[in-house]
Design a protein around this motif. Structure first.
Motif, short mmCIF file in Angstrom:
data_model
loop_
_atom_site.label_atom_id
_atom_site.label_comp_id
_atom_site.label_asym_id
_atom_site.label_seq_id
_atom_site.Cartn_x
_atom_site.Cartn_y
_atom_site.Cartn_z
N VAL A 219 0.83 -1.18 0.00
CA VAL A 219 0.00 0.00 0.00
C VAL A 219 0.88 1.25 0.00
CG1 VAL A 219 -1.43 1.27 1.64
CG2 VAL A 219 -2.06 -1.07 0.97
N PHE A 220 0.46 2.28 -0.73
CA PHE A 220 1.28 3.49 -0.88
C PHE A 220 0.62 4.69 -0.22
CE2 PHE A 220 2.24 0.54 -4.28
CZ PHE A 220 3.64 0.49 -4.23
N ILE A 221 1.40 5.38 0.61
CA ILE A 221 0.88 6.55 1.33
C ILE A 221 1.89 7.70 1.22
CG2 ILE A 221 -0.46 5.21 3.03
CD1 ILE A 221 1.95 5.53 4.96
N PRO A 222 1.42 8.94 1.42
CA PRO A 222 2.40 10.04 1.50
C PRO A 222 3.30 9.80 2.72
CG PRO A 222 0.14 10.88 1.30
CD PRO A 222 0.04 9.40 1.55
N HIS A 223 4.58 10.08 2.59
CA HIS A 223 5.56 9.70 3.64
C HIS A 223 5.35 10.44 4.95
CE1 HIS A 223 8.31 13.35 3.45
NE2 HIS A 223 7.38 13.59 2.53
N ASP A 224 4.62 11.59 4.91
CA ASP A 224 4.50 12.41 6.11
C ASP A 224 3.13 12.29 6.77
OD1 ASP A 224 3.09 13.60 4.12
OD2 ASP A 224 3.99 15.60 4.35
N LEU A 225 2.47 11.14 6.60
CA LEU A 225 1.16 10.91 7.20
C LEU A 225 1.27 10.94 8.73
CD1 LEU A 225 -1.29 10.33 5.45
CD2 LEU A 225 -1.06 7.92 6.01
N GLU A 226 0.16 11.28 9.41
CA GLU A 226 0.13 11.26 10.87
C GLU A 226 0.50 9.85 11.36
OE1 GLU A 226 -2.26 12.30 8.73
OE2 GLU A 226 -3.90 13.19 9.89
N GLN A 227 1.26 9.80 12.48
CA GLN A 227 1.75 8.53 13.02
C GLN A 227 0.62 7.54 13.30
OE1 GLN A 227 4.58 6.64 13.69
NE2 GLN A 227 5.11 8.08 12.07
N GLY A 228 -0.49 8.02 13.83
CA GLY A 228 -1.61 7.13 14.15
C GLY A 228 -2.10 6.38 12.93
N LYS A 229 -2.21 7.11 11.81
CA LYS A 229 -2.70 6.48 10.59
C LYS A 229 -1.71 5.48 10.02
CE LYS A 229 -6.19 9.75 9.17
NZ LYS A 229 -6.56 10.87 8.28
N VAL A 230 -0.41 5.79 10.17
CA VAL A 230 0.62 4.85 9.72
C VAL A 230 0.50 3.54 10.51
CG1 VAL A 230 3.11 4.41 9.62
CG2 VAL A 230 2.21 6.67 8.99
N VAL A 231 0.35 3.67 11.83
CA VAL A 231 0.24 2.48 12.67
C VAL A 231 -0.98 1.66 12.28
CG1 VAL A 231 -0.12 1.67 15.04
CG2 VAL A 231 1.46 3.56 14.59
N MET A 232 -2.15 2.32 12.12
CA MET A 232 -3.38 1.62 11.74
C MET A 232 -3.23 0.86 10.43
SD MET A 232 -6.47 4.32 12.39
CE MET A 232 -6.17 5.65 13.56
N ALA A 233 -2.42 1.40 9.53
CA ALA A 233 -2.25 0.76 8.23
C ALA A 233 -1.19 -0.34 8.29
CB ALA A 233 -1.86 1.80 7.18
N ALA A 234 -0.18 -0.14 9.14
CA ALA A 234 0.97 -1.08 9.16
C ALA A 234 0.71 -2.31 10.00
CB ALA A 234 2.22 -0.35 9.67
N VAL A 235 -0.23 -2.22 10.93
CA VAL A 235 -0.37 -3.30 11.92
C VAL A 235 -0.79 -4.62 11.28
CG1 VAL A 235 -2.80 -2.90 12.54
CG2 VAL A 235 -1.20 -3.73 14.27
N TYR A 236 -1.40 -4.58 10.11
CA TYR A 236 -1.86 -5.81 9.47
C TYR A 236 -0.73 -6.58 8.78
CZ TYR A 236 -6.31 -3.67 10.52
OH TYR A 236 -7.36 -3.08 11.19
N GLY A 237 0.46 -6.01 8.81
CA GLY A 237 1.63 -6.77 8.41
C GLY A 237 1.96 -6.77 6.93
N GLY A 238 1.18 -6.05 6.12
CA GLY A 238 1.50 -5.94 4.70
C GLY A 238 2.63 -4.95 4.49
N GLU A 239 3.05 -4.80 3.21
CA GLU A 239 4.06 -3.79 2.92
C GLU A 239 3.38 -2.43 2.88
OE1 GLU A 239 6.96 -4.93 2.86
OE2 GLU A 239 6.77 -7.01 2.21
#
Lengths: 430, 430
Positions: A171-191
């Motif tokens: 999944v591709f996101i802007p690099h400067d996203l809020e930390q909370g949103k990064v965590v919510m997206a990363a926790v499922y273990g995908g790239e």
């Protein structure tokens, strides 16, 4: 041939249930089912065309009611195989249609006010509906990686859905996203890949990747799977009508980001009428935007048919699409049904989030503040009839946008642990 | 007379459906239904005694299945009036029982592994179940203010439920709670009072308030309404069995905070057996704690009947009760059913949250990390049989405990928006 990515599966073996073809929304040209995203003739958007089920409305209603408590009860009306409920999927949908009597009293609505509360979905937004359909399309086309460009919510929905489905996700996101949103997206273990740039840069990069061999076998839910993905929003229309006792509401208030959701809800309502599942009577569709990103509302008020892009600046980030692809279709639907498009400013959005929380115990995302705020404004302006049955959508969850209400949602008082201190605070009732 | 607060309604007019009386769990003495919380004879905890419905199991199953898609389908087994579904309430429950095949493969479970996912409740934790019952008790007793002591989650559940029910709420929290939890509790518009002190100070203050005229007309869900409130957890047992096709699971893994939930789930299972709604066969109940707050686990392992209080120090804050009131009952149930009580450390909790997210797309609260982590540990220790049907509870939502996984859930890579940069990152599949 249409604009198409490489197919792993042979189109003739693709089983997407009642989905018969893709057809161009502009010129009507039809294409075989596949991961297409624009008409080869006119570059118009493609949508799914169906062989809708035959049989009596009563039979179909019974078949639906006997189905699972999720969107798969509507499998006969969706681009999914008939055994979809047996496959691993997050199974979103059939969220609560809340009879909002307290809110109705505050707003002076007497005809019945309902909140369709999609915060009850697995990752707590309506995105689970659209992604669930995209997962089935990805499976049908033999894709092994599920992907998207996202500013946060969609990334989480894709990550979660891919995990359950046993697909790889990237999944591709802007690099400067809020930390909370990064965590919510990363926790499922995908790239999860941060792109140095803004959301437009992420989008452009994804389009490049689809056209390159590097992207082979990749299903981008909101690009090459978009025609299928979008159909997920039809289930909101189906559920609302079924939950009202197989009846059309008189008025709906729907948020506008790209405008896709609103147009698909209209498509869903039209299908129910065509199938005889609901009585054919007039309904009005109202679109809701944030003032800080209100290109469709501005066009509606100016009487324009085209939408002039804006640079978004609003707390309603999940609606902040300055150049909404389906804007012209939204204008068309609002005008055809006798509805309207309206917007509210950030302060009104916050007030509306708190109004809904205070009256109904529903903590909405900023997008829910937009629809509730616009409903209030439309009633005050005499555009929305308070004596008619009205359904307002809440498409997300307040836990994801805590910042919006943080400044004004604090403790009433802070006291020492003593009865005297409590008495002095003036909060006792006797 | 039992320890009782002033009643506004006459006990003889109180309609709580099949609830017949309160009975002391220790000495068996019975009391009229009312806002009581301890036995007058022995100060033991009180629980609801029922006149359970008569009629054939088939009739009762059909009646339940025809009910609403929430806990009120079980109204004939709960301390609520028969028309409860018509009253304004958040209507929690009937959350998903997810067949967790991916997780089963990772853990080597072959007998069927299910996650009961209570993050699907209105405020995203099982607390909505217990508070919903307390709301009906508050109405029955004529209370006009709903209250509780809380470290966060319960405060939100009470605020939301009171808003929907049209009750005033006034909730007490430690003054130094994390900002996010304060916002989640305050957004519903009730009174939120910070108490200068820790959670124990908040609790002591609430007990004082109940005994004082200042607290007249106040229902504290976890104090003077506790016997009713606790019954809400029975619905987890009912739902699990119904969703398994009216069948008992072989093994359940349940988190332990006060221990109330685990004991009420056992009570619910026993009721289903007694009513003939499920076949009477053995089941094992396993309790799960965090190592940093494991008084029940420690007592179980030491073979003790009493629980020695601990000072909690764990990331699983929703389970951090160092002196669990129902600890001895939990020990009794684990031993009687042939189960066990186990604990996992903070690192194992985080790993388990991520394991569940990666395999099933379910983002659990730390309490869910505890149950999944303990399940893994029990299998490895040979205490939990992987060839039997096992249900693991997730009682909350990861969005509320983002900090637990923040450090280890980050972007895989950050790149420039170019295909070359993407190729160099090594994430392409071709």
């Amino acid at each position: 041939m249409a604009v198409q990515t490489e197919l792993t599966n042979n189109p003739s073996t693709v089983d997407l249930g009642p989905a018969a073809a893709l057809s161009c929304r502009e010129c009507g040209e039809r294409f075989e089912l596949g991961p297409l995203f624009a008409c080869a003739s006119c570059f118009g958007p493609l949508e799914v065309a169906y062989d809708l089920p035959s049989g009596s409305p009563d039979e179909l209603r019974k078949r639906i009611e006997a189905g699972p408590d999720n969107i798969w009860r509507y499998a006969p009306l969706l681009p999914v195989p008939s055994d979809v409920a047996d496959k691993p999927n997050l199974n979103p949908g059939f969220t609560k249609l809340v009879k909002a009597d307290n809110l109705a009293r505050e707003l002076g609505v007497t005809g019945g006010l309902f909140v369709k509360d999609d915060s009850g979905n697995p990752t707590h937004s309506f995105k689970d509906r659209v992604v669930a359909i995209a997962v089935e399309a990805a499976r049908a086309f033999g894709f092994t990686t599920l992907s998207c460009s996202s500013t946060g919510n969609l990334a989480g929905a894709v990550g979660a859905a891919a995990a359950r489905a046993g697909l790889r996700s990237c999944v591709f996101i802007p690099h400067d996203l809020e930390q909370g949103k990064v965590v919510m997206a990363a926790v499922y273990g995908g790239e999860l890949v941060g792109i140095e740039g803004n959301y437009d840069d992420v989008n452009r990069f994804c389009s490049e990747l689809i056209g390159d061999p590097l992207g082979e076998g990749w299903g981008f839910v909101n690009v090459n799977l978009r025609p299928y993905y979008g159909e997920g929003s039809k289930t909101l229309a189906y559920e609302i009508c079924e939950q009202l006792g197989w009846r059309l509401p008189d008025q709906l208030v729907i948020p506008i980001a790209s405008g896709s959701q609103l147009t698909k809800i209209d498509k869903g309502l039209q299908e129910l009428i065509k199938l005889g599942l609901v009585e054919d009577r007039p309904y009005k569709i109202f679109g809701a935007q944030a003032e800080g990103c209100s290109p469709v509302s501005a066009a509606f008020k100016a009487g324009h048919d085209v939408v002039r892009p804006q640079k978004p600046n609003t707390i309603a980030k999940s609606l902040a699409i300055g150049n909404p692809a389906d804007g012209p279709y939204v204008l068309d639907i609002a005008r055809r049904t006798g509805g309207a498009v309206e917007d509210v400013d950030d302060e009104q959005i916050v007030d509306a989030i708190k109004l809904l929380a205070r009256t109904e115990g529903i903590f909405a995302e900023t997008a829910g503040g937009v629809t509730v705020g616009v409903t209030k404004k439309l009633i005050e302006a005499g555009l929305l009839d308070p004596t008619l049955t009205t359904v307002v959508l809440n498409t997300g969850d307040g836990l994801k946008t805590l910042d919006a209400v943080a400044a004004t949602s604090q403790a009433t008082a802070t006291i020492r642990p003593s009865l005297d201190a409590f008495r002095a605070a003036g909060l006792a009732t006797s």
